[in-house]
Design a protein around this motif. Structure first.
Motif, PDB file in Angstrom:
ATOM      1  N   ILE A 105       0.872  -1.165   0.000  1.00 10.20           N
ATOM      2  CA  ILE A 105       0.000   0.000   0.000  1.00 10.20           C
ATOM      3  C   ILE A 105       0.917   1.225   0.000  1.00 10.20           C
ATOM      4  N   GLU A 106       0.708   2.098  -0.976  1.00  6.93           N
ATOM      5  CA  GLU A 106       1.552   3.288  -1.033  1.00  6.93           C
ATOM      6  C   GLU A 106       0.730   4.535  -0.748  1.00  6.93           C
ATOM      7  N   PRO A 107       0.676   4.926   0.509  1.00  5.18           N
ATOM      8  CA  PRO A 107      -0.162   6.062   0.868  1.00  5.18           C
ATOM      9  C   PRO A 107       0.407   7.389   0.338  1.00  5.18           C
ATOM     10  N   LYS A 108      -0.519   8.173  -0.199  1.00  4.74           N
ATOM     11  CA  LYS A 108      -0.160   9.501  -0.711  1.00  4.74           C
ATOM     12  C   LYS A 108      -1.236  10.472  -0.252  1.00  4.74           C
ATOM     13  N   ARG A 109      -0.943  11.739  -0.394  1.00  5.82           N
ATOM     14  CA  ARG A 109      -1.969  12.748  -0.096  1.00  5.82           C
ATOM     15  C   ARG A 109      -2.708  13.011  -1.400  1.00  5.82           C
ATOM     16  N   PHE A 110      -4.015  12.826  -1.401  1.00  8.65           N
ATOM     17  CA  PHE A 110      -4.770  13.126  -2.636  1.00  8.65           C
ATOM     18  C   PHE A 110      -6.172  13.608  -2.302  1.00  8.65           C
ATOM     19  N   ASN A 111      -6.801  14.202  -3.309  1.00  8.10           N
ATOM     20  CA  ASN A 111      -8.139  14.767  -3.142  1.00  8.10           C
ATOM     21  C   ASN A 111      -9.189  13.688  -3.408  1.00  8.10           C
ATOM     22  N   ILE A 112      -9.881  13.275  -2.359  1.00  7.01           N
ATOM     23  CA  ILE A 112     -10.837  12.171  -2.494  1.00  7.01           C
ATOM     24  C   ILE A 112     -12.053  12.590  -3.354  1.00  7.01           C
ATOM     25  N   ILE A 113     -12.377  13.868  -3.345  1.00  8.17           N
ATOM     26  CA  ILE A 113     -13.526  14.331  -4.146  1.00  8.17           C
ATOM     27  C   ILE A 113     -13.240  14.117  -5.636  1.00  8.17           C
ATOM     28  N   GLU A 114     -12.015  14.431  -6.016  1.00  7.38           N
ATOM     29  CA  GLU A 114     -11.618  14.240  -7.415  1.00  7.38           C
ATOM     30  C   GLU A 114     -11.662  12.761  -7.800  1.00  7.38           C
ATOM     31  N   LEU A 115     -11.191  11.930  -6.896  1.00  6.91           N
ATOM     32  CA  LEU A 115     -11.177  10.489  -7.162  1.00  6.91           C
ATOM     33  C   LEU A 115     -12.598   9.929  -7.323  1.00  6.91           C
ATOM     34  N   VAL A 116     -13.509  10.395  -6.489  1.00 11.11           N
ATOM     35  CA  VAL A 116     -14.905   9.942  -6.596  1.00 11.11           C
ATOM     36  C   VAL A 116     -15.478  10.395  -7.937  1.00 11.11           C
ATOM     37  N   GLN A 117     -15.234  11.667  -8.279  1.00  9.85           N
ATOM     38  CA  GLN A 117     -15.770  12.185  -9.545  1.00  9.85           C
ATOM     39  C   GLN A 117     -15.239  11.389 -10.737  1.00  9.85           C
ATOM     40  N   GLN A 154      -9.422   3.664  -5.383  1.00  2.20           N
ATOM     41  CA  GLN A 154     -10.275   3.733  -6.572  1.00  2.20           C
ATOM     42  C   GLN A 154     -10.871   2.351  -6.857  1.00  2.20           C
ATOM     43  N   GLN A 155     -10.064   1.317  -6.638  1.00  5.52           N
ATOM     44  CA  GLN A 155     -10.557  -0.046  -6.821  1.00  5.52           C
ATOM     45  C   GLN A 155     -11.725  -0.333  -5.860  1.00  5.52           C
ATOM     46  N   VAL A 156     -11.578   0.113  -4.604  1.00  4.27           N
ATOM     47  CA  VAL A 156     -12.638  -0.078  -3.608  1.00  4.27           C
ATOM     48  C   VAL A 156     -13.919   0.614  -4.080  1.00  4.27           C
ATOM     49  N   LEU A 157     -13.769   1.867  -4.496  1.00  3.05           N
ATOM     50  CA  LEU A 157     -14.929   2.634  -4.951  1.00  3.05           C
ATOM     51  C   LEU A 157     -15.579   1.993  -6.165  1.00  3.05           C
ATOM     52  N   LEU A 158     -14.746   1.566  -7.110  1.00  5.08           N
ATOM     53  CA  LEU A 158     -15.264   0.919  -8.317  1.00  5.08           C
ATOM     54  C   LEU A 158     -16.054  -0.333  -7.954  1.00  5.08           C
ATOM     55  N   ASN A 159     -15.462  -1.185  -7.112  1.00  2.00           N
ATOM     56  CA  ASN A 159     -16.151  -2.429  -6.751  1.00  2.00           C
ATOM     57  C   ASN A 159     -17.488  -2.144  -6.071  1.00  2.00           C
ATOM     58  N   LEU A 160     -17.488  -1.178  -5.141  1.00  2.92           N
ATOM     59  CA  LEU A 160     -18.733  -0.881  -4.424  1.00  2.92           C
ATOM     60  C   LEU A 160     -19.774  -0.267  -5.354  1.00  2.92           C
ATOM     61  N   MET A 161     -19.316   0.638  -6.228  1.00  2.00           N
ATOM     62  CA  MET A 161     -20.274   1.295  -7.120  1.00  2.00           C
ATOM     63  C   MET A 161     -20.786   0.352  -8.201  1.00  2.00           C
ATOM     64  N   VAL A 162     -19.904  -0.508  -8.720  1.00  2.00           N
ATOM     65  CA  VAL A 162     -20.352  -1.490  -9.723  1.00  2.00           C
ATOM     66  C   VAL A 162     -21.416  -2.388  -9.086  1.00  2.00           C
ATOM     67  N   ASN A 163     -21.180  -2.818  -7.846  1.00  2.00           N
ATOM     68  CA  ASN A 163     -22.185  -3.637  -7.157  1.00  2.00           C
ATOM     69  C   ASN A 163     -23.505  -2.894  -7.002  1.00  2.00           C
ATOM     70  N   SER A 164     -23.422  -1.620  -6.610  1.00  2.00           N
ATOM     71  CA  SER A 164     -24.673  -0.897  -6.375  1.00  2.00           C
ATOM     72  C   SER A 164     -25.457  -0.715  -7.681  1.00  2.00           C
ATOM     73  N   ILE A 165     -24.741  -0.717  -8.807  1.00  2.00           N
ATOM     74  CA  ILE A 165     -25.436  -0.652 -10.093  1.00  2.00           C
ATOM     75  C   ILE A 165     -25.964  -2.047 -10.449  1.00  2.00           C
ATOM     76  N   LYS A 166     -25.103  -3.053 -10.266  1.00  2.00           N
ATOM     77  CA  LYS A 166     -25.483  -4.434 -10.599  1.00  2.00           C
ATOM     78  C   LYS A 166     -26.705  -4.895  -9.814  1.00  2.00           C
ATOM     79  N   TYR A 167     -26.692  -4.606  -8.498  1.00  2.00           N
ATOM     80  CA  TYR A 167     -27.778  -5.099  -7.653  1.00  2.00           C
ATOM     81  C   TYR A 167     -28.813  -4.009  -7.373  1.00  2.00           C
TER      82      TYR A 167
END
Ligand code: ADP
Length: 261
Positions: A105-117, A154-167
């Protein structure tokens, strides 16, 4: 008296030794069972799309190739089968790396709002196909900085959002929201108004290959690995993931992240 005490100590030692060996053997047996089960699951998951692809190829070779429209349709379907295989193999690769601790895991400082968008943009087409509205509930800020591995999150968000669309239900909604807590954490929530999950299944969701509705989920594709990948990534970050769900009402998956200075 001395001999009796010595004998008692010795008996206790022997008993402890036997107990430890027994535990060791049980643990090895457990690992062996786990390995067998894992292999069984993997081959099962791969079999379905492989047989689909094989079926289309055989039908094409048996004559379906002569009709241009049928040819295109079958090739597209075979292509989808291959896509699914690739998806499963990528998930397997990710899970084995995560489990072996080989995925740093390579932690960095980033803008989570941008990542969600950015993640939402990637899923626009998928959502449109089911007429699902994607919304992002954060209007009062344009940046919240967190410290985490942006690729993995981003992978976490993708998996959760894909599921929420799928189901999620046709014409439903998927909402992402971020709560900026006063302490050093933020909570990111992915909420849908889909089919929901029964209580007794909730604690098993993060197990590898676990699916609530075996037939329904298979129809929707996927590997049954998405949520176990999510759990591993959150564990590796030392963060939490929560699920709340009600049948017929919907589900909410949420996770925490550390705020960056
Ligand atoms: P899959 O590839 O089957 O989607 P996951 O590990 O991502 O695998 O999810 C495991 C199971 O959890 C799914 O098969 C589904 O039954 C259930 N599930 C996950 N997300 C949702 C959701 N948002 N709504 C209802 N059920 C869900």
């Amino acid at each position: 008296q001395q001999i009796t005490t010595d004998m008692e100590t010795l008996t206790k030692e022997v008993e402890r030794f036997a107990q430890n060996k027994k535990l060791e053997i049980e643990s090895l047996k457990g690992q062996e069972m786990y390995r067998k089960e894992f292999l069984g699951n993997v081959s099962h998951e791969l079999k379905t799309p492989l047989f689909t692809v094989q079926g289309y190829i055989e039908t094409l070779l048996d004559g379906a190739m002569n009709d241009k429209a049928v040819r295109k349709n079958y090739l597209q379907r075979a292509g989808k089968g291959v896509d699914r295989l690739i998806h499963i193999i990528k998930d397997l690769d990710m899970i084995s790396k995560l489990e072996a601790g080989n995925l740093a895991i390579e932690p960095k400082r980033f803008n989570i709002i941008e990542l969600v968008q950015n993640t939402m943009d990637q899923l626009e087409m998928k959502a449109e196909k089911k007429n699902i509205q994607l919304t992002f509930d954060i209007i009062y800020k344009d940046s919240i900085f967190v410290k985490a591995d942006p690729e993995r999150i981003q992978q976490v968000l993708l998996n959760l959002m894909v599921n929420s669309i799928k189901y999620g239900k046709y014409g439903g909604t998927t909402e992402v929201s971020i709560e900026d807590l006063i302490k050093n954490k933020v909570i990111i929530r992915v909420t849908d108004n889909g089919e929901g999950i029964q209580k007794e299944n909730i604690q098993r969701l993060f197990e590898r290959f676990y699916r609530v509705d075996k037939t329904g989920s298979r129809k929707e594709g996927g590997s049954g690995l998405g949520l176990s990948i999510v759990k591993h990534i959150m564990d590796a970050h030392g963060e939490k993931i929560y699920v709340e769900s009600q049948i017929g009402i919907g589900s909410e998956f949420s996770f925490t992240l550390e705020k960056a200075k």
